[in-house]
Design an enzyme around this catalytic site. Structure first.
Site, PDB file in Angstrom:
ATOM      1  N   TYR A  36      37.225  42.085  41.510  1.00 10.81           N
ATOM      2  CA  TYR A  36      37.798  41.862  40.182  1.00 10.81           C
ATOM      3  C   TYR A  36      39.318  41.770  40.255  1.00 10.81           C
ATOM      4  O   TYR A  36      39.956  42.494  41.019  1.00 10.81           O
ATOM      5  CB  TYR A  36      37.460  43.021  39.240  1.00 10.81           C
ATOM      6  CG  TYR A  36      36.006  43.110  38.865  1.00 10.81           C
ATOM      7  CD1 TYR A  36      35.364  42.046  38.251  1.00 10.81           C
ATOM      8  CD2 TYR A  36      35.292  44.271  39.098  1.00 10.81           C
ATOM      9  CE1 TYR A  36      34.027  42.146  37.890  1.00 10.81           C
ATOM     10  CE2 TYR A  36      33.958  44.381  38.734  1.00 10.81           C
ATOM     11  CZ  TYR A  36      33.329  43.321  38.135  1.00 10.81           C
ATOM     12  OH  TYR A  36      32.017  43.416  37.769  1.00 10.81           O
ATOM     13  N   HIS A  50      33.999  45.947  26.974  1.00 12.24           N
ATOM     14  CA  HIS A  50      34.068  45.877  28.431  1.00 12.24           C
ATOM     15  C   HIS A  50      33.643  47.183  29.104  1.00 12.24           C
ATOM     16  O   HIS A  50      33.680  47.278  30.343  1.00 12.24           O
ATOM     17  CB  HIS A  50      35.491  45.523  28.887  1.00 12.24           C
ATOM     18  CG  HIS A  50      35.822  44.071  28.734  1.00 12.24           C
ATOM     19  ND1 HIS A  50      36.830  43.617  27.918  1.00 12.24           N
ATOM     20  CD2 HIS A  50      35.253  42.969  29.274  1.00 12.24           C
ATOM     21  CE1 HIS A  50      36.885  42.287  27.978  1.00 12.24           C
ATOM     22  NE2 HIS A  50      35.928  41.868  28.791  1.00 12.24           N
ATOM     23  N   ARG A 101      40.077  31.761  32.851  1.00 17.08           N
ATOM     24  CA  ARG A 101      39.670  32.394  34.093  1.00 17.08           C
ATOM     25  C   ARG A 101      38.232  31.979  34.365  1.00 17.08           C
ATOM     26  O   ARG A 101      37.549  31.459  33.482  1.00 17.08           O
ATOM     27  CB  ARG A 101      39.771  33.915  33.998  1.00 17.08           C
ATOM     28  CG  ARG A 101      38.796  34.523  33.002  1.00 17.08           C
ATOM     29  CD  ARG A 101      38.975  36.028  32.898  1.00 17.08           C
ATOM     30  NE  ARG A 101      38.461  36.734  34.061  1.00 17.08           N
ATOM     31  CZ  ARG A 101      37.275  37.362  34.105  1.00 17.08           C
ATOM     32  NH1 ARG A 101      36.482  37.346  33.050  1.00 17.08           N
ATOM     33  NH2 ARG A 101      36.888  37.997  35.176  1.00 17.08           N
ATOM     34  N   ASN A 153      34.482  33.450  35.628  1.00 18.44           N
ATOM     35  CA  ASN A 153      33.655  34.606  35.927  1.00 18.44           C
ATOM     36  C   ASN A 153      32.342  34.064  36.478  1.00 18.44           C
ATOM     37  O   ASN A 153      32.053  32.876  36.346  1.00 18.44           O
ATOM     38  CB  ASN A 153      33.434  35.436  34.660  1.00 18.44           C
ATOM     39  CG  ASN A 153      32.935  36.821  34.998  1.00 18.44           C
ATOM     40  OD1 ASN A 153      32.907  37.229  36.166  1.00 18.44           O
ATOM     41  ND2 ASN A 153      32.519  37.551  33.977  1.00 18.44           N
ATOM     42  N   LYS A 160      25.772  42.852  38.150  1.00 21.82           N
ATOM     43  CA  LYS A 160      25.423  41.455  37.920  1.00 21.82           C
ATOM     44  C   LYS A 160      23.920  41.206  38.068  1.00 21.82           C
ATOM     45  O   LYS A 160      23.460  40.080  37.867  1.00 21.82           O
ATOM     46  CB  LYS A 160      26.218  40.554  38.878  1.00 21.82           C
ATOM     47  CG  LYS A 160      27.729  40.550  38.586  1.00 21.82           C
ATOM     48  CD  LYS A 160      28.477  39.618  39.514  1.00 21.82           C
ATOM     49  CE  LYS A 160      29.987  39.663  39.288  1.00 21.82           C
ATOM     50  NZ  LYS A 160      30.419  39.016  38.025  1.00 21.82           N
TER      51      LYS A 160
END
Lengths: 320, 346
Positions: free
Chosen positions: B37, B193, B223, B225, B317
């Site tokens: 990250y 988050h 960005r 992800n 994930k």
């Protein structure tokens, strides 16, 4: 991301609206139409004075729904760093200026049940666009506007005509003061208070609201100070290994820019936090003039907001 | 550019696939052979012709089929589109941003004519021709966010800014990687988050929030992800976990190439001018392992990234069950040669 975008505008109209206050109407002078903006927004105006570049933030006063022009009002402050004097003496119809895109650090809380706006003198400016937005949304608001005299009160008549009983004007020369304790009492739960004006007035309003039991989240203020003047000192930079002298009428940020050193900034008023810089050493005392750092951070001496704060002493070493 | 829109599905028989051109423009997110990250935010500036960054809003060959899938999701669960009442100005801001971008950049497919508040919008691929009054909800069949959200690829959330925080007070979310608008609506930046591992301790969210609060109109940022998805299912929502969670147990060495997808989100953030809110777009791209391996650099790099991925991130994930099987399958494409920096094909 350091500097902000600049737009070129032309002064279409200059109107004296009260003693020492002029209103400027700005229209686009580049290829793009002016951007939409939200109530409470400001732009930063760049002024090319003979000896240096001055950049001051001014609230946008027009209705957010009208982007055919922007309006700003400038109070002439004697003995200041020269920004307001430049606007009053050197800017006329046809003058081209560079401004930033609108930025809003003083938005109305859209979830508020009611909005209590408290303005002192030139502090009326951010509320002009804010009231336009609140009116369009059908939100409940009232304005309490303190001025020295009717001659000093820009826009009193216009506001009363537009918003009627929601406007409360207090004339200092008539012995009238904003009865803030009474105003804040018995407001509906979920009300928000906003104050803009001279620093002592802001401090007083915030203290009064806190003492009346208002939660911090429901109290908002905005104050555009020019960076306070002081004695010259030296800034040493660890990364670029340079030394820069900061003049008595300059901020650290302005001195860096004059020497071609790129440093981050946005609001230039000590509010947004963009120019936060780490202090490696300080031979003297930091005079913190921002509204961003916490009291603990200020006391630590490890951070400085270079757009507003300076030192009394000989030199400060920054991680830049 | 005239796009040829594919007719394909993201459920049941999963006929989704990428054309060779779509594979070449896939936004491969790994710039080196490992992943961690970071505040990987960059200006959302226009990129090379044909890339997913060519225009601020990217429309591609999957557009028509994705919009059909979104309509199915919304019909089954209207809660995927929600807006708190104070977000109405922001909804109009969003509609303006998307319509002006789409009409400017894809004139063959969309057009917008504005006469003051009288707007005329034509969406040829979806067969929409509509005149409405900007600012008047009664002239649209849906609220503005839902109206344009049903016509634009990507999920959208809108954040109100107050008290030095961002609040997720509106959104249209149908292609999400296992998060729920219904659960998150009204939360602030740190709250929504909260489940992300490791990044909080690294101060990533403090820095990101400070950056976002000062975002300026006209200077969007972006960005990438990523996650992985089994089958080309766009709607991997918590609400439907019972339908797709079990898919993770179906990966075998024989079916990795077609079943396992790298799922990349091009996330962009815009300051909205009238509302001072922030629009967050989450544009989802999927690619099958078999498609990905046609680009030699990606075939080399992805197994290396997966092998070195911290377990906490793999768990978060949802990769844990099929990570090794996928690495094993991909490893035949990794000849050990060095890879160049950056995500694009060599």
């Amino acid at each position: 991301m350091t500097a902000s975008f600049l737009r070129t505008v032309r002064v279409a109209e200059v109107e004296p609206v009260a003693s020492r206050i002029k209103r400027f109407r700005l229209v686009s002078a580049d290829s793009q139409p002016l951007s939409e903006f939200s109530g409470g927004s400001h732009v930063t105006v760049c002024m090319k004075a003979p000896d240096r570049l001055i950049r001051n933030p001014y609230s946008l006063m027009g209705s957010p729904s009208d982007t055919s022009s922007y309006q700003i009002s400038v109070l002439k402050v004697e003995g200041s760093r020269g920004g307001s004097e430049f606007m009053h003496e050197r800017v006329e119809v046809g003058t081209e200026l560079e401004i930033s895109e609108p930025l809003n650090l003083f938005p109305p809380a859209k979830i508020a049940r009611k909005h209590i706006l408290v303005a002192g003198g030139i502090g009326i400016t951010p509320f002009m666009s804010m009231m336009g937005e609140l009116e369009a949304l059908g939100a409940d608001f009232e304005l309490h506007y303190g001025v020295r005299s009717l001659g000093d009160g820009a826009f009193c008549k216009l506001l009363e005509a537009r918003y009627g009983k929601r406007i409360h004007v207090y004339l200092q020369d008539q012995g009238q003061l904003i009865p803030l304790e009474r105003v804040l009492a018995n407001q509906p739960l979920g009300s928000h208070m906003y104050v803009c004006g001279p620093k002592p007035m802001i401090d007083w309003a915030l203290r009064t609201a806190t003492l009346a039991g208002w939660p911090d989240e429901n109290i908002h203020s905005e104050q555009f100070n020019a960076p306070p003047i002081g004695k010259p000192f030296v800034v040493k930079l660890t990364k670029s290994k340079r030394e820069v002298r900061v003049g008595g009428h300059q901020s650290i940020l302005e001195a860096l820019e004059q020497n071609g050193i790129d440093a981050p900034f946005l609001c230039r008023g000590g509010a947004c936090g963009q120019c936060e810089t780490s202090v490696a050493a300080c031979d003297g005392f930091i005079e913190h003039n921002d509204h961003y750092l916490s009291d603990a951070e200020k006391a630590s001496g490890k951070k400085i907001m270079i757009c507003m704060s300076r030192i009394s002493g000989d030199a400060i070493t920054l991680d830049l | 550019m005239v796009l040829a829109f594919k007719n394909e599905t993201f459920r049941d028989d999963f006929t989704f696939s990428n054309s060779p051109a779509a594979i070449r423009r896939f936004p491969f997110p790994f710039v080196e052979d490992k992943y961690m990250y970071s505040v990987n935010i960059e200006p959302h500036e226009l990129g090379p012709k044909g890339s997913v960054y060519e225009f601020p809003i990217d429309i591609d060959e999957h557009y028509v089929s994705e919009m059909r899938d979104r309509a199915l999701v919304l019909d089954a669960d209207p809660g995927r589109c929600q807006a708190l009442p104070h977000m109405i100005t922001a909804q109009w801001d969003m509609l303006e941003l998307l319509m002006t971008s789409m009409a400017r950049d894809y004139p063959e497919h969309f057009s917008l004519t504005r006469d003051g508040n009288q707007w005329h919008w034509i969406n040829r691929p979806l067969g929409i021709d509509h005149k409405f009054t900007f600012g008047d909800v009664a002239t649209l069949p849906y609220q503005p966010m839902e109206y344009i959200g049903r016509q634009c690829q990507g999920d959208f959330s809108i954040q109100d800014q107050r008290d030095g925080q961002l609040w997720m007070d509106a959104g249209i979310i149908t292609t999400q990687a296992d998060w729920s608008l219904d659960f998150d609506v009204g939360m602030n930046f740190f709250e929504w988050h909260a489940p992300v591992p490791l990044a909080h301790q690294a101060g990533v969210f403090d820095r990101a929030l400070k950056f976002l609060l000062n975002m300026q109109h006209g200077r969007p940022v972006r960005r990438l992800n990523w996650t992985m998805t089994i089958n080309s299912r766009l709607d991997t929502s918590p609400e439907n976990y019972h339908k797709w969670g079990i898919d993770r147990t179906t990966v075998t060495p024989e079916n990795v190439g077609d079943k396992v997808h790298l799922r990349v989100e091009l996330q962009a953030l815009w300051r909205l001018p009238r509302s001072n809110a922030i629009l967050f777009s989450i544009r989802c791209y999927m690619i099958k392992m078999r498609e990905l391996a046609t680009v030699p650099k990606w075939g080399r790099r992805l197994p290396r990234v997966l092998r070195t991925l911290p377990d906490e991130i793999a768990d978060y994930k949802g990769l844990t069950r099929y990570r090794q099987t996928t690495i094993d399958w991909l490893s035949k494409y990794d000849d050990g040669a060095p890879t160049s920096l950056g995500g694009g094909p060599d």
